[in-house]
Design an enzyme around this catalytic site. Structure first.
Site, mmCIF file in Angstrom:
data_model
loop_
_atom_site.group_PDB
_atom_site.id
_atom_site.type_symbol
_atom_site.label_atom_id
_atom_site.label_comp_id
_atom_site.label_asym_id
_atom_site.label_seq_id
_atom_site.Cartn_x
_atom_site.Cartn_y
_atom_site.Cartn_z
ATOM 1 N N THR A 243 29.552 23.578 58.735
ATOM 2 C CA THR A 243 30.641 24.429 58.725
ATOM 3 C C THR A 243 31.257 24.513 60.013
ATOM 4 O OG1 THR A 243 29.916 25.423 56.742
ATOM 5 C CG2 THR A 243 31.552 26.703 57.815
ATOM 6 N N CYS A 244 30.279 25.087 60.905
ATOM 7 C CA CYS A 244 30.819 25.284 62.282
ATOM 8 C C CYS A 244 31.815 24.258 62.951
ATOM 9 C CB CYS A 244 29.568 25.736 63.035
ATOM 10 S SG CYS A 244 30.013 26.446 64.574
ATOM 11 N N ALA B 20 21.105 15.697 48.530
ATOM 12 C CA ALA B 20 19.717 15.793 48.275
ATOM 13 C C ALA B 20 19.529 16.871 47.394
ATOM 14 C CB ALA B 20 19.079 16.192 49.566
ATOM 15 N N GLU C 74 22.559 14.724 54.760
ATOM 16 C CA GLU C 74 23.778 15.545 54.792
ATOM 17 C C GLU C 74 24.814 14.807 54.184
ATOM 18 O OE1 GLU C 74 25.203 18.233 56.212
ATOM 19 O OE2 GLU C 74 27.008 17.529 55.236
ATOM 20 N N TYR D 39 36.424 38.898 58.756
ATOM 21 C CA TYR D 39 37.183 38.410 60.111
ATOM 22 C C TYR D 39 37.979 36.854 59.917
ATOM 23 C CZ TYR D 39 33.022 34.981 60.608
ATOM 24 O OH TYR D 39 32.412 33.663 60.375
ATOM 25 N N CYS E 61 33.663 27.826 63.142
ATOM 26 C CA CYS E 61 34.064 28.266 64.607
ATOM 27 C C CYS E 61 35.071 27.288 65.464
ATOM 28 C CB CYS E 61 32.771 28.241 65.282
ATOM 29 S SG CYS E 61 31.179 28.651 64.206
ATOM 30 N N GLU F 223 41.432 36.313 61.570
ATOM 31 C CA GLU F 223 41.644 35.451 62.527
ATOM 32 C C GLU F 223 42.530 34.399 62.038
ATOM 33 O OE1 GLU F 223 37.045 34.982 64.343
ATOM 34 O OE2 GLU F 223 37.656 33.911 62.843
ATOM 35 N N HIS G 288 36.328 44.189 90.021
ATOM 36 C CA HIS G 288 37.858 44.685 90.387
ATOM 37 C C HIS G 288 38.860 43.793 90.696
ATOM 38 C CE1 HIS G 288 40.920 47.968 90.449
ATOM 39 N NE2 HIS G 288 41.339 47.282 91.479
ATOM 40 N N TYR H 8 26.544 14.857 67.136
ATOM 41 C CA TYR H 8 25.346 15.297 66.451
ATOM 42 C C TYR H 8 24.686 13.961 65.979
ATOM 43 C CZ TYR H 8 26.591 20.109 66.298
ATOM 44 O OH TYR H 8 26.552 21.429 66.867
ATOM 45 N N GLU I 231 35.158 45.651 83.875
ATOM 46 C CA GLU I 231 34.735 46.781 84.569
ATOM 47 C C GLU I 231 34.921 48.124 83.974
ATOM 48 O OE1 GLU I 231 36.857 47.538 88.485
ATOM 49 O OE2 GLU I 231 38.852 46.739 87.563
ATOM 50 N N LYS J 207 38.517 26.593 64.274
ATOM 51 C CA LYS J 207 39.004 27.850 64.377
ATOM 52 C C LYS J 207 39.295 28.124 65.651
ATOM 53 C CE LYS J 207 37.048 31.312 64.908
ATOM 54 N NZ LYS J 207 35.973 32.147 64.246
ATOM 55 N N ALA K 299 31.895 38.228 67.755
ATOM 56 C CA ALA K 299 33.487 38.497 68.222
ATOM 57 C C ALA K 299 34.398 38.113 67.150
ATOM 58 C CB ALA K 299 33.839 37.625 69.470
HETATM 59 C C1 LIG Z 1 36.799 29.447 59.042
HETATM 60 C C2 LIG Z 1 35.103 29.988 59.838
HETATM 61 C C3 LIG Z 1 35.022 30.261 60.951
HETATM 62 C C4 LIG Z 1 33.743 30.795 61.387
HETATM 63 N N1 LIG Z 1 33.782 31.221 62.771
HETATM 64 C C5 LIG Z 1 32.578 31.513 63.329
HETATM 65 C C6 LIG Z 1 32.544 31.773 64.502
HETATM 66 O O1 LIG Z 1 33.503 32.165 65.314
HETATM 67 N N2 LIG Z 1 31.338 32.198 64.985
HETATM 68 C C7 LIG Z 1 30.143 32.193 64.123
HETATM 69 O O2 LIG Z 1 29.129 32.206 64.944
HETATM 70 N N3 LIG Z 1 30.222 31.842 62.914
HETATM 71 C C8 LIG Z 1 31.497 31.206 62.443
HETATM 72 N N4 LIG Z 1 31.527 31.022 61.332
HETATM 73 C C9 LIG Z 1 30.047 30.910 60.377
HETATM 74 C C10 LIG Z 1 29.348 29.517 60.957
HETATM 75 O O3 LIG Z 1 30.257 28.370 60.689
HETATM 76 C C11 LIG Z 1 28.192 29.581 59.733
HETATM 77 O O4 LIG Z 1 27.512 30.910 59.891
HETATM 78 C C12 LIG Z 1 27.313 28.381 60.300
HETATM 79 O O5 LIG Z 1 27.797 27.280 59.864
HETATM 80 C C13 LIG Z 1 26.000 28.377 59.225
HETATM 81 O O6 LIG Z 1 25.313 27.371 59.340
HETATM 82 P P1 LIG Z 1 24.299 26.755 58.508
HETATM 83 O O7 LIG Z 1 23.467 25.719 58.963
HETATM 84 O O8 LIG Z 1 23.678 27.893 57.786
HETATM 85 O O9 LIG Z 1 25.301 26.131 57.262
HETATM 86 P P2 LIG Z 1 26.159 24.929 57.441
HETATM 87 O O10 LIG Z 1 26.843 24.774 58.996
HETATM 88 O O11 LIG Z 1 27.482 25.280 56.458
HETATM 89 O O12 LIG Z 1 25.745 23.845 57.071
HETATM 90 C C14 LIG Z 1 25.292 23.336 55.837
HETATM 91 C C15 LIG Z 1 25.356 21.785 55.783
HETATM 92 O O13 LIG Z 1 24.644 21.528 54.519
HETATM 93 C C16 LIG Z 1 25.316 20.461 53.784
HETATM 94 N N5 LIG Z 1 24.966 20.286 52.439
HETATM 95 C C17 LIG Z 1 25.167 21.423 51.698
HETATM 96 N N6 LIG Z 1 24.342 21.007 50.299
HETATM 97 C C18 LIG Z 1 23.651 19.908 50.705
HETATM 98 C C19 LIG Z 1 22.761 19.044 49.646
HETATM 99 N N7 LIG Z 1 22.724 19.137 48.667
HETATM 100 N N8 LIG Z 1 22.651 17.880 50.380
HETATM 101 C C20 LIG Z 1 22.868 17.366 51.602
HETATM 102 N N9 LIG Z 1 23.502 18.221 52.273
HETATM 103 C C21 LIG Z 1 24.235 19.047 51.695
HETATM 104 C C22 LIG Z 1 26.736 20.781 53.870
HETATM 105 O O14 LIG Z 1 27.660 19.587 54.122
HETATM 106 C C23 LIG Z 1 26.763 21.337 55.336
HETATM 107 O O15 LIG Z 1 27.073 20.339 56.367
HETATM 108 C C24 LIG Z 1 32.575 30.627 60.735
HETATM 109 C C25 LIG Z 1 32.750 30.104 59.206
HETATM 110 C C26 LIG Z 1 33.974 29.707 58.957
HETATM 111 C C27 LIG Z 1 34.195 29.501 57.499
#
Ligand SMILES: Cc1cc2nc3c(=O)[nH]c(=O)nc-3n(C[C@H](O)[C@H](O)[C@H](O)COP(=O)(O)OP(=O)(O)OC[C@H]3O[C@@H](n4cnc5c(N)ncnc54)[C@H](O)[C@@H]3O)c2cc1C
Length: 450
Positions: free
Chosen positions: A42-43, A115, A35, A177, A48, A181, A435, A99, A440, A51, A340
């Protein structure tokens, strides 16, 4: 001696990567996860979770105003943005720690750093080479800002979570979305908010009744929502940004947030060294089992450009772990994935939109209701909730449920189970409602509107 250093090397500890790594380790695999930025991806860090925390914060503005109708006097509520962000950051730091602990406790080796893939079984991190039987690419996506004069002055959702102060005025560009939001968040927190979308209506892919109802509700709340509008150039004058719009008008703001899309983060990853096939937008091309064209390399989540949602990335991660290390080949189900939008008010949706159902030649009955939520009989707020069912005339099966209104996501989650069980309209009707609730209404809609 083992042929490889690890059975699985996961690149990216986000939603998908963490789940795949943990599950694989629990099935006995030797797993490492790299990582480069933040555990949880991202989440947890810029998606998520923060947000939704800001959405909660934004709701208080309305709640203070609405409280008067219930007899409360709330004097001079004020927002301390710095405190809000600091509290949000504290919670995220806590989650990063959670985590680290759950990965460590599962026996997954965490490697902090960037990586890159050297060949189908070799990865490098900070100059150290490691081998693995399988490599899982779970690198997620990254927001993109279109190139236009002055676009370097704009921010994306990544930066929006860390602003030093709440902007007085903000322009949000984009009609997905995330844009919707953030419009609700900034407006709810007190910023004058303009949202621009170049198309005729935002939230493409959602049911048209969601799109029109939400637009009307956002306008009623005071969000300056403009369709068929975009920015041509941005000029910076001190702290003020001047956005020249496509109609030639100039709008001032302190921040301009682009929420115009995210692309797979597959650059600088060495995928080409292993011959991994990528799509036009750089997504890893995978089959139903998330396997790339290279036998030992799998990819899940946002970097594969399937459904960019956390629970989907998690399901794909579980499926890969099950297949590789639990002898259970699993294809994630993409049918009836509920989702949502945490807009103001919320939207919730599962199954087919009316337009999709008609395109697929279903003969459909449409049930729809618009009503004023009970709560607003006392607040006086002019807000309407919309609920809609798309029903297959031939089988009576409910094909889609759509809602705009408070707690839409919470309500639609339960309906997704019903749809996955193939529930019919008759079964919806035979279900006793709770209700008085909004939910409902989904079991009491009797009159077809189309
Ligand atoms: C503002 C926002 C709001 C969102 N709200 C929602 C929501 O309400 N509900 C929902 O279901 N989804 C939501 N999402 C989408 C959700 O965050 C993503 O779908 C989800 O995080 C995808 O997971 P992932 O494992 O594919 O990637 P990520 O969670 O993006 O994880 C990828 C990881 O890989 C790491 N990485 C990348 N390249 C390398 C590398 N070369 N070497 C080492 N590490 C690396 C990154 O640093 C990152 O930590 C939202 C996204 C955003 C941007």
């Amino acid at each position: 001696m083992a042929q490889y250093d690890y059975d699985l090397f996961t690149i990216g500890a986000g939603s998908g990567g963490v789940r795949a790594s943990r599950m694989s380790a629990s099935f006995g695999a030797r797993v490492a996860v790299a990582e480069e930025r933040y555990l949880g991806g991202t989440c947890v860090n810029v998606g998520c979770i923060p947000k939704k925390l800001l959405v909660y914060a934004a709701h208080y503005g309305e709640d203070f105003a609405d409280a008067a109708g219930f007899g409360w006097t709330v004097e001079d509520p004020r927002l301390d943005w710095t405190k809000l962000i600091a509290n949000k950051d504290k919670e995220i730091k806590r989650l990063n720690g959670v985590y680290r602990t759950i990965l460590g406790d599962s026996g997954v080796k965490i490697l902090d750093g960037h990586a890159e893939i050297l060949d189908p079984h070799t990865v490098t991190l900070d100059g150290k080479k490691m081998t693995a039987k399988y490599i899982l690419v779970a690198v997620g996506g990254w927001p993109v800002v279109p190139k236009l004069p002055g676009s370097e002055h704009a921010i994306t959702s990544n930066e929006a979570f860390y602003l030093a102060s709440l902007p007085k005025r903000v322009i949000i560009v984009g009609g997905g979305y995330i844009g919707v939001e953030f419009a609700g968040i900034f407006h709810g927190l007190g910023a004058h908010t303009i949202q621009l979308y170049r198309g005729k209506s935002f939230l493409r892919g959602f049911d048209d009744d969601i799109r029109t109802t939400l637009a009307a509700e956002m306008l009623k709340r005071g969000i300056d929502l403009r369709f068929e509008a975009d920015i041509r150039r941005i000029d910076k004058d001190g702290e003020i940004l001047h956005a020249t719009l496509t109609d030639g008008s100039v709008v001032e703001s302190e921040q301009i947030l682009y929420a115009t899309g995210r692309l797979p983060k597959t650059d600088n990853l060495g995928l080409e060294n292993a011959g991994v096939g990528l799509s036009e937008i750089g997504a890893v091309v995978v089959d139903e089992y998330s396997q790339s064209n290279v036998e030992s390399i799998y990819a899940i989540g946002d970097c594969t450009d399937r459904m960019m949602l956390t629970p989907v990335a998690i399901a794909e991660g579980m499926a890969v772990a099950n297949m590789l290390f639990n002898n259970k080949p699993t294809r994630p189900r993409y049918l009836n994935v509920p989702t949502a939008v945490f807009s103001a008010p919320n939207c919730g949706t599962v199954g087919l939109t009316e337009a999709e159902a008609r395109e697929r030649n279903f003969k459909v009955d449409i049930y729809r209701t618009f009503y004023k939520p009970l709560r607003h009989t006392l607040t006086g707020r002019d807000e309407r909730t919309m609920m809609k069912l798309v029903v297959d005339q031939t089988t009576d099966k409910v094909l889609g449920c759509h809602m705009v209104g408070p707690d839409a996501g919470e309500i639609v989650q339960g309906l997704a189970i019903a749809l996955n069980c193939g529930a019919t309209k008759t079964q919806f009707d035979a279900t006793i409602g709770i209700h008085p609730t909004a939910a409902e209404e989904f079991v009491t809609m009797r009159s077809k509107v189309a």
